[in-house]
Design an enzyme around this catalytic site. Sequence first.
Site, PDB file in Angstrom:
ATOM      1  N   ASP A 126      44.611  20.105  24.366  1.00  0.00           N
ATOM      2  CA  ASP A 126      44.187  21.333  25.198  1.00  0.00           C
ATOM      3  C   ASP A 126      43.143  22.009  24.524  1.00  0.00           C
ATOM      4  OD1 ASP A 126      44.044  24.581  26.650  1.00  0.00           O
ATOM      5  OD2 ASP A 126      45.669  23.629  27.476  1.00  0.00           O
ATOM      6  N   TYR A 175      35.596  32.571  37.493  1.00  0.00           N
ATOM      7  CA  TYR A 175      34.602  30.882  37.573  1.00  0.00           C
ATOM      8  C   TYR A 175      33.656  31.430  37.463  1.00  0.00           C
ATOM      9  CZ  TYR A 175      32.901  26.103  37.848  1.00  0.00           C
ATOM     10  OH  TYR A 175      32.317  25.136  37.428  1.00  0.00           O
ATOM     11  N   THR A 203      33.218  14.855  42.111  1.00  0.00           N
ATOM     12  CA  THR A 203      34.474  14.925  41.555  1.00  0.00           C
ATOM     13  C   THR A 203      35.353  15.417  41.727  1.00  0.00           C
ATOM     14  OG1 THR A 203      34.361  17.066  39.890  1.00  0.00           O
ATOM     15  CG2 THR A 203      32.806  15.721  38.961  1.00  0.00           C
TER      16      THR A 203
HETATM   17  N1  LIG Z   1      31.985  19.303  40.434  1.00  0.00           N
HETATM   18  C1  LIG Z   1      31.266  20.356  40.274  1.00  0.00           C
HETATM   19  O1  LIG Z   1      31.035  20.571  41.747  1.00  0.00           O
HETATM   20  C2  LIG Z   1      30.215  21.510  39.578  1.00  0.00           C
HETATM   21  C3  LIG Z   1      29.462  22.535  39.428  1.00  0.00           C
HETATM   22  C4  LIG Z   1      29.541  23.105  38.171  1.00  0.00           C
HETATM   23  C5  LIG Z   1      29.897  22.665  37.249  1.00  0.00           C
HETATM   24  N2  LIG Z   1      31.164  22.099  36.364  1.00  0.00           N
HETATM   25  C6  LIG Z   1      32.038  21.330  35.364  1.00  0.00           C
HETATM   26  O2  LIG Z   1      31.491  20.258  34.750  1.00  0.00           O
HETATM   27  C7  LIG Z   1      32.815  20.361  34.389  1.00  0.00           C
HETATM   28  C8  LIG Z   1      33.710  18.430  34.079  1.00  0.00           C
HETATM   29  O3  LIG Z   1      34.551  19.721  36.133  1.00  0.00           O
HETATM   30  P1  LIG Z   1      34.247  18.149  36.666  1.00  0.00           P
HETATM   31  O4  LIG Z   1      33.770  18.140  38.009  1.00  0.00           O
HETATM   32  O5  LIG Z   1      33.676  16.657  35.701  1.00  0.00           O
HETATM   33  O6  LIG Z   1      35.672  17.757  36.972  1.00  0.00           O
HETATM   34  P2  LIG Z   1      36.936  17.082  36.591  1.00  0.00           P
HETATM   35  O7  LIG Z   1      38.511  18.019  36.786  1.00  0.00           O
HETATM   36  O8  LIG Z   1      37.208  16.037  36.480  1.00  0.00           O
HETATM   37  O9  LIG Z   1      36.941  17.232  34.923  1.00  0.00           O
HETATM   38  C9  LIG Z   1      37.812  18.752  34.291  1.00  0.00           C
HETATM   39  C10 LIG Z   1      38.254  17.986  32.806  1.00  0.00           C
HETATM   40  O10 LIG Z   1      37.991  19.400  32.408  1.00  0.00           O
HETATM   41  C11 LIG Z   1      39.704  18.795  31.227  1.00  0.00           C
HETATM   42  N3  LIG Z   1      40.934  20.025  31.374  1.00  0.00           N
HETATM   43  C12 LIG Z   1      40.711  21.243  31.976  1.00  0.00           C
HETATM   44  N4  LIG Z   1      41.635  21.994  31.530  1.00  0.00           N
HETATM   45  C13 LIG Z   1      41.660  21.704  30.099  1.00  0.00           C
HETATM   46  C14 LIG Z   1      42.312  22.425  29.539  1.00  0.00           C
HETATM   47  N5  LIG Z   1      43.008  23.505  29.239  1.00  0.00           N
HETATM   48  N6  LIG Z   1      42.265  22.208  28.546  1.00  0.00           N
HETATM   49  C15 LIG Z   1      41.323  20.911  27.764  1.00  0.00           C
HETATM   50  N7  LIG Z   1      40.543  19.786  28.895  1.00  0.00           N
HETATM   51  C16 LIG Z   1      40.624  20.813  29.846  1.00  0.00           C
HETATM   52  C17 LIG Z   1      40.645  18.019  32.137  1.00  0.00           C
HETATM   53  O11 LIG Z   1      41.213  16.968  31.762  1.00  0.00           O
HETATM   54  C18 LIG Z   1      39.184  17.110  32.628  1.00  0.00           C
HETATM   55  O12 LIG Z   1      39.165  15.993  31.319  1.00  0.00           O
HETATM   56  C19 LIG Z   1      33.910  21.476  34.035  1.00  0.00           C
HETATM   57  O13 LIG Z   1      33.828  22.239  33.451  1.00  0.00           O
HETATM   58  C20 LIG Z   1      33.338  22.474  35.419  1.00  0.00           C
HETATM   59  O14 LIG Z   1      33.383  23.749  35.908  1.00  0.00           O
HETATM   60  C21 LIG Z   1      31.783  20.996  37.586  1.00  0.00           C
END
Ligand SMILES: NC(=O)c1ccc[n+]([C@@H]2O[C@H](COP(=O)([O-])OP(=O)(O)OC[C@H]3O[C@@H](n4cnc5c(N)ncnc54)[C@H](O)[C@@H]3O)[C@@H](O)[C@H]2O)c1
Length: 266
Positions: free
Chosen positions: A65, A170, A205
Site C-alpha cells: 500500500d 480527487y 481502465t
Molecule cells: N483512468 C482515467 O481516466 C484516469 C484519468 C486521469 C488520471 N488517472 C490516474 O491514473 C492512475 C492509474 O489509474 P488507472 O486508470 O490505471 O486505474 P487502475 O484502477 O487500473 O489502477 C490503479 C492502480 O493503483 C493501485 N492502488 C490504488 N490504491 C492503492 C494504494 N492505496 N496503495 C497501493 N496501490 C494502490 C491499484 O492497485 C492499481 O494498480 C491513478 O492515479 C488515476 O488517478 C486515471
Amino acid sequence: MVAGDRILMHLQGRSALVVGGTSGVGEATAERLVAEGCTVVITGRDVVKGRAAAQRIGAVFCRADVRDVDAMIAAVDTAADLGAMGVLVHCAGVGHAARTIGRDCAYSSAHSLDDFRETIDINLVGTFNAVRLAASAIARTDPDELGQRGAIVLTSSLAAMVGQTGQAAYAASKAGQLGLLLPLARDLSSKGIRVNAVVPGGMDTAIYGPEGPSEALRRAVSDAAIFPKRMGRPAEFASLVVELLRNDYINASAVELAAGTVQLPR
Ligand SMILES: NC(=O)c1ccc[n+]([C@@H]2O[C@H](COP(=O)([O-])OP(=O)(O)OC[C@H]3O[C@@H](n4cnc5c(N)ncnc54)[C@H](O)[C@@H]3O)[C@@H](O)[C@H]2O)c1
C-alpha cells in the site's frame, strides 16, 4: 556521437519501480519498460491481480500500500537489489466522487472528511512517500557520463485543472501532484534525477469499476475530446512515460494526454 551529444537516458539494464503497476496505465507502462530492457518491479494492493500481472509481463510483484512505509521500503529495496535503480513511475491512485454538501443541506450529510482525507492520503501523501523513498535509492546509484542517475514520472489528472462536480477530493489530490513537481525537480536536481508528470484525460481502465467506463462516460469523454474522439489507451500513456523518462531535456513538466480536451463534462 560524443558523450555531450547524447539526448536520451538509457533505460536498458536499469531497474524500475512502477507503483500501481498491477492494472490500467501502470500495468501497460510496466509492460513497456520490460520491452525497453528494464528489470521491473510492480506494486499494488491486490495480491492475486498483482501476481497475475507480474507473470504476464515478466515483472516482479511486491504487495505494498502506498501509505505503508515499511512495505514501500521493501518494494524499493527489491528494485534496487535487481540492478541500478533509475526509474520510478508512480501510477497508484483511487477515484472518489461525492458532492460537498448533501441534498438536505444537513451538516451530517456534507462530504465525509474521512473520505476526503483518505483520497488525499492515497493519491497525494502516497505519491510523496514513494518519491522520497525511491529517489533515495536512485540517488545512491552511480551517475551516467552526464551526471544523470534517473527519472521519475507522476500521474496527475485533467481534474487537477478542470475538476468536475463531486471531484473535490480527487481534484485536490491531483492538483497536489502538480504542486509537487517543481520542488521535487529542484530538490533532486543535485543528484541528477528529473521529475515529470502525465496529466491524463479519460483513460479506458478499470478505475471506473471492474467493467471499465460506462457507455455514458465513454460518450461524454469522446464528445469533450478534439481528436481522436475516444478515451485514451493505456499503451498511449506508457509511450508518453517512456519519452518523459528518456528525454534528458524534459524536467519539471506536466504533459497532457487528453486529445485536446479543454473542458470535461460537468
Ligand atoms: N483512468 C482515467 O481516466 C484516469 C484519468 C486521469 C488520471 N488517472 C490516474 O491514473 C492512475 C492509474 O489509474 P488507472 O486508470 O490505471 O486505474 P487502475 O484502477 O487500473 O489502477 C490503479 C492502480 O493503483 C493501485 N492502488 C490504488 N490504491 C492503492 C494504494 N492505496 N496503495 C497501493 N496501490 C494502490 C491499484 O492497485 C492499481 O494498480 C491513478 O492515479 C488515476 O488517478 C486515471
